[in-house]
Design a protein around this motif. Structure first.
Motif, PDB file in Angstrom:
ATOM      1  N   VAL A   1      -9.517 -11.961  -2.535  1.00  0.00           N
ATOM      2  CA  VAL A   1     -10.991 -11.439  -3.647  1.00  0.00           C
ATOM      3  C   VAL A   1     -10.261 -12.208  -4.211  1.00  0.00           C
ATOM      4  CG1 VAL A   1     -12.438 -10.087  -4.647  1.00  0.00           C
ATOM      5  CG2 VAL A   1     -11.289 -10.079  -1.665  1.00  0.00           C
ATOM      6  N   GLU A   2     -10.773 -13.440  -5.150  1.00  0.00           N
ATOM      7  CA  GLU A   2     -10.108 -13.940  -6.670  1.00  0.00           C
ATOM      8  C   GLU A   2     -11.437 -13.003  -7.750  1.00  0.00           C
ATOM      9  OE1 GLU A   2     -11.978 -18.277  -6.173  1.00  0.00           O
ATOM     10  OE2 GLU A   2     -10.413 -18.410  -4.484  1.00  0.00           O
ATOM     11  N   ALA A   3     -11.915 -12.669  -7.162  1.00  0.00           N
ATOM     12  CA  ALA A   3     -12.772 -12.248  -8.799  1.00  0.00           C
ATOM     13  C   ALA A   3     -12.029 -10.576  -9.538  1.00  0.00           C
ATOM     14  CB  ALA A   3     -14.183 -11.483  -8.590  1.00  0.00           C
ATOM     15  N   ILE A   4     -11.136 -10.599  -8.258  1.00  0.00           N
ATOM     16  CA  ILE A   4     -10.182  -9.056  -9.145  1.00  0.00           C
ATOM     17  C   ILE A   4      -9.582  -9.228 -10.604  1.00  0.00           C
ATOM     18  CG2 ILE A   4      -7.699  -7.400  -8.573  1.00  0.00           C
ATOM     19  CD1 ILE A   4      -8.557  -7.939  -5.291  1.00  0.00           C
ATOM     20  N   ARG A   5      -9.598  -8.540 -11.186  1.00  0.00           N
ATOM     21  CA  ARG A   5      -9.011  -8.623 -12.766  1.00  0.00           C
ATOM     22  C   ARG A   5      -7.410  -8.302 -12.273  1.00  0.00           C
ATOM     23  NH1 ARG A   5     -11.699  -4.727 -16.872  1.00  0.00           N
ATOM     24  NH2 ARG A   5     -13.475  -6.030 -16.551  1.00  0.00           N
ATOM     25  N   ASN A   6      -7.128  -9.130 -13.324  1.00  0.00           N
ATOM     26  CA  ASN A   6      -5.609  -9.206 -13.054  1.00  0.00           C
ATOM     27  C   ASN A   6      -4.641  -8.637 -12.031  1.00  0.00           C
ATOM     28  OD1 ASN A   6      -5.364  -8.908 -16.080  1.00  0.00           O
ATOM     29  ND2 ASN A   6      -5.902  -6.622 -15.449  1.00  0.00           N
ATOM     30  N   ARG A   7      -5.069  -9.812 -10.923  1.00  0.00           N
ATOM     31  CA  ARG A   7      -4.679 -10.040  -9.185  1.00  0.00           C
ATOM     32  C   ARG A   7      -3.721 -10.381  -9.325  1.00  0.00           C
ATOM     33  NH1 ARG A   7      -7.143 -14.158  -4.975  1.00  0.00           N
ATOM     34  NH2 ARG A   7      -6.203 -16.095  -6.353  1.00  0.00           N
ATOM     35  N   ASP A   8      -2.785 -11.701 -10.842  1.00  0.00           N
ATOM     36  CA  ASP A   8      -1.597 -12.192 -10.800  1.00  0.00           C
ATOM     37  C   ASP A   8      -0.390 -10.949 -10.470  1.00  0.00           C
ATOM     38  OD1 ASP A   8      -2.490 -14.079  -9.391  1.00  0.00           O
ATOM     39  OD2 ASP A   8      -1.871 -15.143 -11.535  1.00  0.00           O
ATOM     40  N   SER A   9      -0.464 -10.020 -11.003  1.00  0.00           N
ATOM     41  CA  SER A   9       0.072  -9.329 -11.793  1.00  0.00           C
ATOM     42  C   SER A   9       0.124  -7.547 -10.686  1.00  0.00           C
ATOM     43  CB  SER A   9      -0.382  -8.350 -13.454  1.00  0.00           C
ATOM     44  OG  SER A   9       0.269  -7.328 -13.732  1.00  0.00           O
ATOM     45  N   LEU A  10      -1.357  -7.060 -10.500  1.00  0.00           N
ATOM     46  CA  LEU A  10      -1.324  -6.760  -9.109  1.00  0.00           C
ATOM     47  C   LEU A  10      -0.871  -7.273  -8.332  1.00  0.00           C
ATOM     48  CD1 LEU A  10      -2.415  -4.378  -8.104  1.00  0.00           C
ATOM     49  CD2 LEU A  10      -5.491  -5.351  -7.644  1.00  0.00           C
ATOM     50  N   LEU A  11      -1.089  -8.288  -7.718  1.00  0.00           N
ATOM     51  CA  LEU A  11       0.212  -9.306  -6.306  1.00  0.00           C
ATOM     52  C   LEU A  11       1.625  -8.921  -6.793  1.00  0.00           C
ATOM     53  CD1 LEU A  11      -1.927 -12.045  -5.858  1.00  0.00           C
ATOM     54  CD2 LEU A  11      -1.394 -10.146  -3.845  1.00  0.00           C
ATOM     55  N   ALA A  12       2.062  -9.477  -7.980  1.00  0.00           N
ATOM     56  CA  ALA A  12       3.661  -8.794  -8.876  1.00  0.00           C
ATOM     57  C   ALA A  12       3.894  -7.168  -7.773  1.00  0.00           C
ATOM     58  CB  ALA A  12       3.429  -9.590  -9.620  1.00  0.00           C
ATOM     59  N   ASP A  13       3.161  -6.705  -8.740  1.00  0.00           N
ATOM     60  CA  ASP A  13       3.390  -5.101  -8.384  1.00  0.00           C
ATOM     61  C   ASP A  13       3.508  -4.793  -7.108  1.00  0.00           C
ATOM     62  OD1 ASP A  13       3.781  -1.673  -9.369  1.00  0.00           O
ATOM     63  OD2 ASP A  13       2.120  -1.950  -8.592  1.00  0.00           O
ATOM     64  N   ILE A  14       2.294  -5.059  -5.623  1.00  0.00           N
ATOM     65  CA  ILE A  14       2.552  -4.547  -4.754  1.00  0.00           C
ATOM     66  C   ILE A  14       3.316  -5.293  -3.473  1.00  0.00           C
ATOM     67  CG2 ILE A  14       1.765  -6.234  -2.214  1.00  0.00           C
ATOM     68  CD1 ILE A  14      -1.763  -5.630  -3.805  1.00  0.00           C
ATOM     69  N   ARG A  15       4.496  -6.864  -4.059  1.00  0.00           N
ATOM     70  CA  ARG A  15       4.960  -7.464  -3.658  1.00  0.00           C
ATOM     71  C   ARG A  15       6.683  -6.497  -4.263  1.00  0.00           C
ATOM     72  NH1 ARG A  15       2.731 -12.731  -5.548  1.00  0.00           N
ATOM     73  NH2 ARG A  15       1.648 -13.047  -4.085  1.00  0.00           N
ATOM     74  N   ASP A  16       6.365  -5.911  -5.388  1.00  0.00           N
ATOM     75  CA  ASP A  16       7.437  -5.547  -5.924  1.00  0.00           C
ATOM     76  C   ASP A  16       8.049  -3.801  -5.178  1.00  0.00           C
ATOM     77  OD1 ASP A  16       8.701  -7.102  -7.886  1.00  0.00           O
ATOM     78  OD2 ASP A  16       7.793  -5.549  -9.523  1.00  0.00           O
ATOM     79  N   ARG A  17       7.006  -3.450  -4.782  1.00  0.00           N
ATOM     80  CA  ARG A  17       6.886  -2.036  -4.256  1.00  0.00           C
ATOM     81  C   ARG A  17       7.201  -2.711  -2.476  1.00  0.00           C
ATOM     82  NH1 ARG A  17       3.366   1.983  -5.424  1.00  0.00           N
ATOM     83  NH2 ARG A  17       2.581   1.885  -7.731  1.00  0.00           N
ATOM     84  N   ILE A  18       6.822  -3.532  -1.597  1.00  0.00           N
ATOM     85  CA  ILE A  18       7.099  -4.309  -0.419  1.00  0.00           C
ATOM     86  C   ILE A  18       8.881  -4.207  -0.657  1.00  0.00           C
ATOM     87  CG2 ILE A  18       7.825  -6.027   0.969  1.00  0.00           C
ATOM     88  CD1 ILE A  18       3.824  -6.448  -0.181  1.00  0.00           C
ATOM     89  N   ALA A  19       9.871  -4.521  -1.683  1.00  0.00           N
ATOM     90  CA  ALA A  19      10.511  -4.875  -1.424  1.00  0.00           C
ATOM     91  C   ALA A  19      11.435  -3.258  -1.666  1.00  0.00           C
ATOM     92  CB  ALA A  19      10.967  -5.933  -3.547  1.00  0.00           C
ATOM     93  N   GLU A  20      10.979  -3.135  -2.137  1.00  0.00           N
ATOM     94  CA  GLU A  20      12.189  -1.592  -2.278  1.00  0.00           C
ATOM     95  C   GLU A  20      11.286  -0.948  -0.918  1.00  0.00           C
ATOM     96  OE1 GLU A  20       9.389   0.979  -5.731  1.00  0.00           O
ATOM     97  OE2 GLU A  20       9.952   0.189  -7.130  1.00  0.00           O
ATOM     98  N   LEU A  21      10.513  -0.968  -0.548  1.00  0.00           N
ATOM     99  CA  LEU A  21      11.207  -0.122   1.336  1.00  0.00           C
ATOM    100  C   LEU A  21      10.997  -1.059   1.959  1.00  0.00           C
ATOM    101  CD1 LEU A  21       6.980  -0.243   1.289  1.00  0.00           C
ATOM    102  CD2 LEU A  21       7.925   2.135   1.548  1.00  0.00           C
ATOM    103  N   ASP A  22      11.862  -2.506   2.000  1.00  0.00           N
ATOM    104  CA  ASP A  22      13.020  -2.998   2.256  1.00  0.00           C
ATOM    105  C   ASP A  22      14.184  -2.352   2.615  1.00  0.00           C
ATOM    106  OD1 ASP A  22      10.346  -4.829   3.520  1.00  0.00           O
ATOM    107  OD2 ASP A  22      11.439  -6.491   2.340  1.00  0.00           O
ATOM    108  N   LYS A  23      14.250  -1.761   1.293  1.00  0.00           N
ATOM    109  CA  LYS A  23      15.388  -1.632   1.014  1.00  0.00           C
ATOM    110  C   LYS A  23      15.568  -0.286   1.598  1.00  0.00           C
ATOM    111  CE  LYS A  23      16.174  -3.733  -4.046  1.00  0.00           C
ATOM    112  NZ  LYS A  23      16.456  -3.550  -5.580  1.00  0.00           N
ATOM    113  N   LYS A  24      14.648   0.637   1.499  1.00  0.00           N
ATOM    114  CA  LYS A  24      14.517   1.819   2.240  1.00  0.00           C
ATOM    115  C   LYS A  24      14.628   1.670   3.974  1.00  0.00           C
ATOM    116  CE  LYS A  24      12.398   4.257  -1.580  1.00  0.00           C
ATOM    117  NZ  LYS A  24      10.978   5.332  -2.176  1.00  0.00           N
ATOM    118  N   ILE A  25      13.608   0.621   3.963  1.00  0.00           N
ATOM    119  CA  ILE A  25      13.861   0.621   5.772  1.00  0.00           C
ATOM    120  C   ILE A  25      15.423  -0.268   6.265  1.00  0.00           C
ATOM    121  CG2 ILE A  25      13.299  -0.670   7.587  1.00  0.00           C
ATOM    122  CD1 ILE A  25      10.581  -0.706   5.890  1.00  0.00           C
TER     123      ILE A  25
END
Length: 286
Positions: A40-64
């Protein structure tokens, strides 16, 4: 369902799974979230939001990774083995549903090879096939057998072994097998950890029908095991196998919720400090 509603539903699930230590499930949800945001290109601050999600995934990878490391050396203690065999005996007389719960418990404790072997047998049983399939794929993925899991799911799809709903859920469990939108539709939630349950029996005079509170010995999925003292003979007799419990309260560390359930099985403990007492297994329905 609108994009905003889907986003909120997925993030809620992801946070809940993460808070309960279900890091693999949380990671799947955050991956789904990333794909949704990217679509969805119309999402506001999409790049920032994606970066935050990737950070969360990276944290989960460490826990896993940390959990996987622990599971490599994690084995049942003698006490735990006795408890499992006492509460979930593996005999010819053992109901297939209880054998399924034993397989889930083996997987939960990191005994993946034993869990995979038992799930592989149970998948031949029509009455538990769908749950056994999901448990089998989960255990295989956690055991690092992702390629084998993918091949098996594809085989099931060709054979038409599972209903579409359960086949889709199995695909969601294998990294790379689903698109983001397919994963969005898999919104089933596992039951929260339950520490105790309160029940009221039907056909009991209202003035005598007080709530009976029982502690949970252990839980696997939506099945909880309770220990009832041999002294409470009336309660043991009243709680017959197959009895529907329409007025239950489940107490977890984070919430109290009303539910219903069915007495799945019960048996008298014949060894250990609880010898003579009864083990009651209740399947929580909703």
């Amino acid at each position: 369902m609108q994009v905003k509603e889907k986003f909120q539903a997925i993030i809620k699930e992801a946070r809940l799974y993460s808070s309960q230590g279900l890091y693999d499930e949380a990671r799947i949800r955050f991956e789904t979230l990333a794909k949704l945001v990217q679509s969805v290109e119309a999402i506001r601050n999409r790049d920032s939001l994606l970066a935050d999600i990737r950070d969360r995934i990276a944290e989960l990878d460490k826990k896993i990774a940390a959990v996987s490391s622990e599971n490599e050396v994690r084995t049942f203690t003698a006490k735990e083995s006795d408890l499992v065999n006492t509460l979930l005996p593996d005999t010819e007389e053992t109901p297939v549903e209880m054998r399924l719960e034993k397989a889930k418990l083996l997987a939960r404790y990191g005994s993946y090879a034993a869990a995979i072997a038992l799930f592989s047998v149970l998948i031949r049983k029509k009455e538990v096939r769908d749950e056994a399939a999901i448990g089998l794929i989960t255990a295989m993925v956690k055991d690092g057998k992702e390629k084998d899991a993918k091949n098996l799911v594809q085989k099931w799809e060709t054979q038409g072994l599972l209903p579409e709903k359960h086949l889709a859920r199995c695909k969601n469990l294998v990294p790379g097998m689903t698109s983001g939108m397919e994963a969005v539709e898999d919104n089933e939630m596992e039951l929260l950890p339950v520490s105790s349950v309160g029940i009221r029996l039907e056909n009991v005079p209202e003035d005598l029908n007080e709530q009976i509170d029982l502690d949970v010995s252990f839980q696997s999925g939506n099945l909880v095991s309770l220990i009832i003292s041999s002294k409470d003979k009336k309660l043991i007799d009243d709680l017959k196998v197959g009895l529907r419990l329409n007025d239950m309260r489940c107490y977890s560390p984070v919430a109290v919720f009303r539910s219903s359930g069915v007495v799945a099985s019960k048996h008298q403990i014949d060894a250990g400090p609880k010898k003579g007492d009864w083990c009651l297994n209740i399947e929580i329905k909703s």
